[in-house]
Design a protein around this motif. Structure first.
Motif, PDB file in Angstrom:
ATOM      1  N   ILE A   1       3.012   5.728   3.561  1.00 48.29           N
ATOM      2  CA  ILE A   1       3.357   6.156   2.199  1.00 48.29           C
ATOM      3  C   ILE A   1       3.290   7.681   2.117  1.00 48.29           C
ATOM      4  CG2 ILE A   1       2.608   6.134  -0.222  1.00 48.29           C
ATOM      5  CD1 ILE A   1       1.597   3.228   0.299  1.00 48.29           C
TER       6      ILE A   1
ATOM      7  N   ALA B   1      -0.953  -0.528  -9.651  1.00 50.45           N
ATOM      8  CA  ALA B   1       0.239  -1.325  -9.334  1.00 50.45           C
ATOM      9  C   ALA B   1       1.251  -1.313 -10.475  1.00 50.45           C
ATOM     10  CB  ALA B   1      -0.157  -2.762  -8.995  1.00 50.45           C
TER      11      ALA B   1
ATOM     12  N   GLN C   1       3.485   2.571  -6.374  1.00 47.07           N
ATOM     13  CA  GLN C   1       3.405   3.712  -5.459  1.00 47.07           C
ATOM     14  C   GLN C   1       4.633   4.609  -5.635  1.00 47.07           C
ATOM     15  OE1 GLN C   1       0.810   4.320  -3.317  1.00 47.07           O
ATOM     16  NE2 GLN C   1      -0.187   2.346  -2.990  1.00 47.07           N
ATOM     17  N   ILE C   2       5.798   3.980  -5.751  1.00 40.26           N
ATOM     18  CA  ILE C   2       7.035   4.756  -5.836  1.00 40.26           C
ATOM     19  C   ILE C   2       7.128   5.485  -7.178  1.00 40.26           C
ATOM     20  CG2 ILE C   2       9.552   4.518  -5.994  1.00 40.26           C
ATOM     21  CD1 ILE C   2       9.366   2.486  -3.693  1.00 40.26           C
TER      22      ILE C   2
ATOM     23  N   ARG D   1      -2.466  12.664  -0.520  1.00 41.81           N
ATOM     24  CA  ARG D   1      -3.498  11.611  -0.561  1.00 41.81           C
ATOM     25  C   ARG D   1      -4.319  11.703  -1.836  1.00 41.81           C
ATOM     26  NH1 ARG D   1      -5.160  13.293   5.220  1.00 41.81           N
ATOM     27  NH2 ARG D   1      -3.512  12.307   6.418  1.00 41.81           N
ATOM     28  N   GLU D   2      -4.690  12.924  -2.185  1.00 43.02           N
ATOM     29  CA  GLU D   2      -5.482  13.106  -3.394  1.00 43.02           C
ATOM     30  C   GLU D   2      -4.700  12.662  -4.626  1.00 43.02           C
ATOM     31  OE1 GLU D   2      -8.544  13.860  -3.991  1.00 43.02           O
ATOM     32  OE2 GLU D   2      -8.309  13.986  -6.173  1.00 43.02           O
TER      33      GLU D   2
ATOM     34  N   CYS E   1      -6.002  -0.028 -10.330  1.00 41.90           N
ATOM     35  CA  CYS E   1      -5.294  -0.186  -9.051  1.00 41.90           C
ATOM     36  C   CYS E   1      -3.951   0.542  -8.987  1.00 41.90           C
ATOM     37  CB  CYS E   1      -5.107  -1.664  -8.715  1.00 41.90           C
ATOM     38  SG  CYS E   1      -3.783  -2.490  -9.623  1.00 41.90           S
TER      39      CYS E   1
ATOM     40  N   ASN F   1      -3.356   4.820  -6.672  1.00 42.52           N
ATOM     41  CA  ASN F   1      -2.539   3.669  -6.299  1.00 42.52           C
ATOM     42  C   ASN F   1      -3.118   3.011  -5.044  1.00 42.52           C
ATOM     43  OD1 ASN F   1      -0.550   5.692  -7.759  1.00 42.52           O
ATOM     44  ND2 ASN F   1       0.291   3.637  -7.973  1.00 42.52           N
ATOM     45  N   LEU F   2      -3.812   1.895  -5.257  1.00 40.61           N
ATOM     46  CA  LEU F   2      -4.422   1.190  -4.130  1.00 40.61           C
ATOM     47  C   LEU F   2      -3.384   0.379  -3.364  1.00 40.61           C
ATOM     48  CD1 LEU F   2      -7.682  -0.170  -5.819  1.00 40.61           C
ATOM     49  CD2 LEU F   2      -7.430   1.864  -4.366  1.00 40.61           C
TER      50      LEU F   2
ATOM     51  N   MET G   1      -2.202  10.687  -4.877  1.00 42.04           N
ATOM     52  CA  MET G   1      -1.754   9.285  -4.890  1.00 42.04           C
ATOM     53  C   MET G   1      -2.934   8.309  -4.903  1.00 42.04           C
ATOM     54  SD  MET G   1       1.586   9.079  -4.969  1.00 42.04           S
ATOM     55  CE  MET G   1       1.963   7.448  -4.308  1.00 42.04           C
ATOM     56  N   SER G   2      -4.146   8.811  -5.015  1.00 40.24           N
ATOM     57  CA  SER G   2      -5.304   7.931  -4.849  1.00 40.24           C
ATOM     58  C   SER G   2      -5.512   6.942  -5.993  1.00 40.24           C
ATOM     59  CB  SER G   2      -6.584   8.739  -4.601  1.00 40.24           C
ATOM     60  OG  SER G   2      -6.665   9.036  -3.224  1.00 40.24           O
TER      61      SER G   2
ATOM     62  N   TYR H   1      -1.111   3.242   3.668  1.00 37.68           N
ATOM     63  CA  TYR H   1      -1.298   4.629   3.215  1.00 37.68           C
ATOM     64  C   TYR H   1      -0.641   5.686   4.108  1.00 37.68           C
ATOM     65  CZ  TYR H   1      -4.937   2.731   0.051  1.00 37.68           C
ATOM     66  OH  TYR H   1      -5.618   2.034  -0.898  1.00 37.68           O
ATOM     67  N   PRO H   2      -0.887   5.667   5.436  1.00 39.01           N
ATOM     68  CA  PRO H   2      -0.295   6.748   6.239  1.00 39.01           C
ATOM     69  C   PRO H   2       1.233   6.808   6.133  1.00 39.01           C
ATOM     70  CG  PRO H   2      -2.003   5.621   7.492  1.00 39.01           C
ATOM     71  CD  PRO H   2      -1.757   4.801   6.247  1.00 39.01           C
TER      72      PRO H   2
END
Lengths: 693, 195
Positions: free
Chosen positions: B180, B71, B130-131, B164-165, B69, B170-171, B167-168, B177-178
């Motif tokens: 981020i 996180a 994510q960050i 997007r690719e 995931c 990171n769920l 960062m994928s 998503y948009p």
């Protein structure tokens, strides 16, 4: 008053934003605690049976192990404990040797450290007597019976069979949606301990007051002796609406070992032991005249549940309000199986129900050769088709028209399989939808502080919905002060009764109590503390059809050689009452649409029919949409106002999910010419043997 | 970093006085956000659990404990790692940066500012990952690393598809998503990823 600029309606970043981007925001498993012990849950590996033995002696002397709680030494629980639908046998953990479903907790192993507890839990020998199970869901299962009718009960308006016989076209289809899992990113975690006579817990849930009442009942404690807090919650989507196994077991641990015990579910256990959307099979019959006017809608849905607890997946609720029809019949069937009790997942009832209804509507438009948008516009009701009640506000047409304009719907060739881009087929689809709104009784209190600030106390929970930010704005406007004068306190069962974050009724319920308290405080000259309860006010609210509305438009590409469907564009127009904070509201409905995209293309809980167990109970096997699956999404709001609810607000939490699966499925038909009536729309369901011939 | 066996440092740092069992425990020096932590850890302890339960940095989140995931993403010597799949003993010698170590005192990094401004999160549980992932990813991009969507043989250009690719891993279940992606692109456009 001060003439402060209104806070409601202004796009502002979340008040807890800096805490969340620096890691300072604390979730249930983050709260520091002295003398903390860790509990690891052991779950059943069989689907139905009895526990023969749990060999505690085999792990008792492992390093750091404090002990094991199982059905032989667990405190006795009150079987009356339950929730909205009545007593819930799912809460009766470690009470006997019976295994009612795969993944049922059978023991809690408690140790000094996480590593020690995990090692002992993995080593704990549990043997079972295996009994035959039934996890094979179908609508015509012999155990099926009418669902309880607390809401979304059966409706019969007019003569459906006569109207269908007189219709120019009749669509009759079946739709299937699988078990789906809420899958909040934060696994459920609870830490429980005693402070004198009081049981304290920090827990991930959607409403600490409600959870405290369940814990008090379950453990036969006076409510005043139970305090449940929740600081930040890492998403819920329904799965944290109930008292979770993590809390029941943490409380047992704190009682047994007389020290703080933290129980955090593993991701696998989140799948196995917390609320899921049940598998659902639906039948829809729609009859229409040549001109597209509907003559009859017949919508039946069957869903699985557990004998342990009642539940209603209200799939036919929006069918009773979305379109004018002289004849309407709805039925809900519940099929008891040997599964975890299902419960509400984001967009309960409406998300799967709308998939069936709106795909069937698309088929009606296809059969009549008319624009699917036009079909919706021709069937606008003036009163509730089932209730006969007037609509408080109804802005579906505005959503459809504005969405169509922005999406460029007018240039669509409605025939399928007309657009190609290289090896890809391209299609567009739409869905109209509604989700009921309202409020539940809540209390709130406001204190005028000597320094000119106001302390607002309401038992709200912020799951990521933005409740802290929204309620601060609402309180500021209600008190006619700037938002900086408002200090909001939420998420502590000691703050008194309030509705939980759920049912798209959190913000409306809490805002009502806050505005009422503010009005009373202002009329008393901004002195002292005022506490209100909205129960009576809610009783006085006249009966109306009250709903949020949306229109969702999707464009997909389909690779017929691989069966891969990708969503290229997604646009939603929403009528959700007055928008409290456009930045957050937009995020919320976009998030819902992504949940709908995920439901349409990715999510499927799969069971092994032989063992009855989940075979994909983790994020490697159960796919939720990732960054690369999600295009930029457009979402916006049409002007709307709910006259019955203070500030004119409605719920926006669930409607985003609703409609999106049907819009995508209809777009896949438009691209390929093949209807997809089962979710998710997997490649194997789409792949063509001779693509592009 | 040279490893020094500091038999008394655990006590000096106020660690729980866990008797060091040579077979099952190791004494390690963990560099986290520029601070050295001398820990006696159970050899099974993941970097994630060491950060959360021993160092007290709970900003790094456990979403799945299986590397599925994202996180728990942190930076080890500037590279993204899922800290649930790394043993704490294996992180010795690395400079570990968690979300707590990204900004200065009270000062948010551009990436953090953009997440707040553009609402790149809802519940916030995946946000630390994510960050950290975005910081690591932007560094990878700056070094010219291609991704699966980069046209073969060409220089990657950071657009939404690339983000997007990359960062994928990171769920985000809230579906931020948009926002981020926009926050990452805005940060890149500011040209000052790490401040």
């Amino acid at each position: 008053m001060s003439g402060a600029a209104p806070a409601v309606g202004v796009a502002r970043p979340r008040v807890e934003g800096p805490a969340k981007v620096t890691g300072r925001a604390r979730y249930a498993a983050d709260v520091p605690m002295a003398d903390l012990a860790f509990g690891i849950v052991v779950v059943s590996t069989v689907t139905r049976g009895r526990i023969r033995d749990i060999d505690v002696a085999a792990v008792q002397d492992m390093p750091g192990v404090l002990g094991v709680i199982d059905h032989r030494n667990a405190p006795r629980l009150n079987p009356d404990a339950g929730h909205f639908f009545g007593p819930d046998g799912g809460l009766q953990l470690l009470q006997d040797d019976v295994i009612p479903h795969a993944g049922r907790p059978v023991a809690l192993v408690v140790a000094e450290t996480l590593e020690q507890a995990r090692a002992a839990a993995e080593a704990l020998p549990v043997t079972y007597e295996v009994l035959p199970h039934d996890t094979d869901f179908s609508a015509d299962h012999p155990a099926g019976r009418a669902a309880m009718a607390l809401f979304d009960g059966p409706v019969d308006v007019g003569d459906v069979d006569r109207e269908l016989a007189a219709s120019a076209v009749v669509v009759r289809e079946r739709y299937f949606t699988p078990e789906e899992h809420c899958s909040a990113m934060e696994p459920h975690s609870a830490t429980a301990w005693w402070e004198g006579e009081r049981l304290q817990a920090v827990d991930s849930n959607q409403g600490p007051f409600f959870i405290a009442t369940v814990v008090a009942t379950l453990f036969s404690l006076p409510l005043e002796q139970v305090r449940i807090r929740t600081e930040h919650v890492g998403g819920g989507f329904g799965s944290k609406g109930l008292c979770g196994p993590q809390l029941v077991l943490a409380v047992m641990g704190a009682m047994h070992f007389a020290r703080p015990v933290r129980v955090t579910l593993s991701r696998n256990q989140v799948f196995l032991t917390t609320a899921m959307r049940p598998a659902i099979e639906q039948m829809v019959r729609i009859g229409a005249d040549d001109d597209g006017r509907l003559r009859a809608i017949h919508h039946e849905a069957a869903f699985e549940l557990s004998p342990l607890a009642e539940y209603i997946e209200g799939c036919t609720e929006l069918t009773k309000t979305l379109y004018a029809t002289p004849a309407l019949r709805t039925r809900l069937t519940a099929v008891p199986l040997d599964i975890l009790p299902p419960y509400s997942m984001r967009g309960p009832g409406a998300a799967p129900g709308s998939f069936a209804l709106e795909c069937a509507m698309d088929e009606v438009a296809e059969r009549l050769g008319i624009d699917p948008l036009e079909l919706r516009l021709r069937n606008e009701p003036t009163v509730g088709p089932a209730s006969g009640l007037p609509f408080s506000t109804r802005n579906l047409v505005a959503c459809l028209r504005e969405g169509a304009r922005r999406f460029g719907w007018a240039s669509r060739d409605h025939r399928p399989r007309m657009r190609r881009e290289g090896p890809l087929l391209v299609g567009t689809g739409l869905a109209a939808t509604s989700f009921s709104v309202g409020a539940f009784p809540s209390t709130a209190s406001i204190t005028a502080e000597p320094d000119g600030t106001f302390t607002v106390v309401v038992n709200a929970t912020d799951l990521g919905t933005g409740a802290r930010t929204a309620l601060t704005a609402i309180a500021a406007d209600a008190l006619a002060v700037g938002a900086e004068k408002v200090r909001l306190r939420i998420s502590d069962s000691d703050f008194g009764p309030a509705w939980s974050a759920g049912g798209s009724r959190g913000t409306t319920s809490w805002a009502w109590a806050i505005t009422e308290a503010a009005a009373k405080l202002r009329s008393s000259g901004d002195q002292g503390t005022v506490t209100v309860d909205t129960a009576q006010l809610l009783n006085d609210l006249p009966s109306r059809e009250r709903h949020s509305y949306s229109a969702v438009f999707a464009e997909v590409t389909v690779d017929p050689a691989t069966g891969e469907v990708r969503v290229r564009r997604l646009l939603g127009m929403f009528a959700v009452g007055r928008v409290v904070n456009p930045l957050m509201a937009r995020s919320q409905v976009i998030g819902g649409m992504i949940g709908g995209l995920s439901m349409a293309l990715h999510e499927e809980g799969v069971r092994d029919p032989v063992s009855g167990r989940h075979i994909n109970a983790d994020f490697a096997g159960y796919h939720i949409s990732a960054h690369a699956d999600v295009p930029d999404i457009e979402a916006d709001f049409v002007p709307d106002y709910e006259p019955g609810i203070p500030m004119g607000i409605k719920g926006a939490g669930e409607i985003g999910n609703v409609g999106t699966p049907a819009a995508i499925a209809n777009a896949v038909w438009h691209a390929t010419g093949s209807r997809q009536r089962a979710l998710p729309i997997r490649p194997d369901r789409v792949i063509e043997e001779h693509p592009l011939q | 970093m040279a490893f020094h066996r500091l038999s008394t440092c655990a006590v000096a740092l106020g660690e729980k006085g866990v008797a060091l069992n040579e077979d099952t425990h190791s004494e390690i020096l963990l560099h986290v956000n520029g601070v050295k932590h001398c820990l006696s850890v159970d050899n099974r302890t993941t970097l994630l659990d060491a950060l959360r339960e021993r160092v007290g940095h709970t900003g790094t989140k456990k979403g799945c404990d299986h590397g599925q995931c994202g996180a728990c993403t942190v930076l080890c010597d500037g590279r993204r790692v899922v800290s649930c799949l790394m043993l704490a003993v294996a992180a010795e010698g690395a400079e570990v940066t968690t979300v707590e170590g990204l900004g200065g005192d009270g000062e948010l990094l551009p990436i953090q500012q953009e997440f707040v401004r553009l609402d790149g999160f809802q519940c916030g549980y995946c946000t630390s990952g994510q960050i950290c992932s975005a910081v690591g990813m932007l560094a990878e991009y700056a070094e010219g690393w291609p991704s699966a969507v980069t046209a073969p043989g060409s220089e990657p250009v950071l657009d939404a598809v690339e983000v997007r690719e990359r960062m994928s891993g990171n769920l985000c279940r809230c579906g931020a998503y948009p926002s981020i992606v926009r926050a990452v692109l805005e940060t890149a456009a500011r040209g000052e990823v790490t401040g």
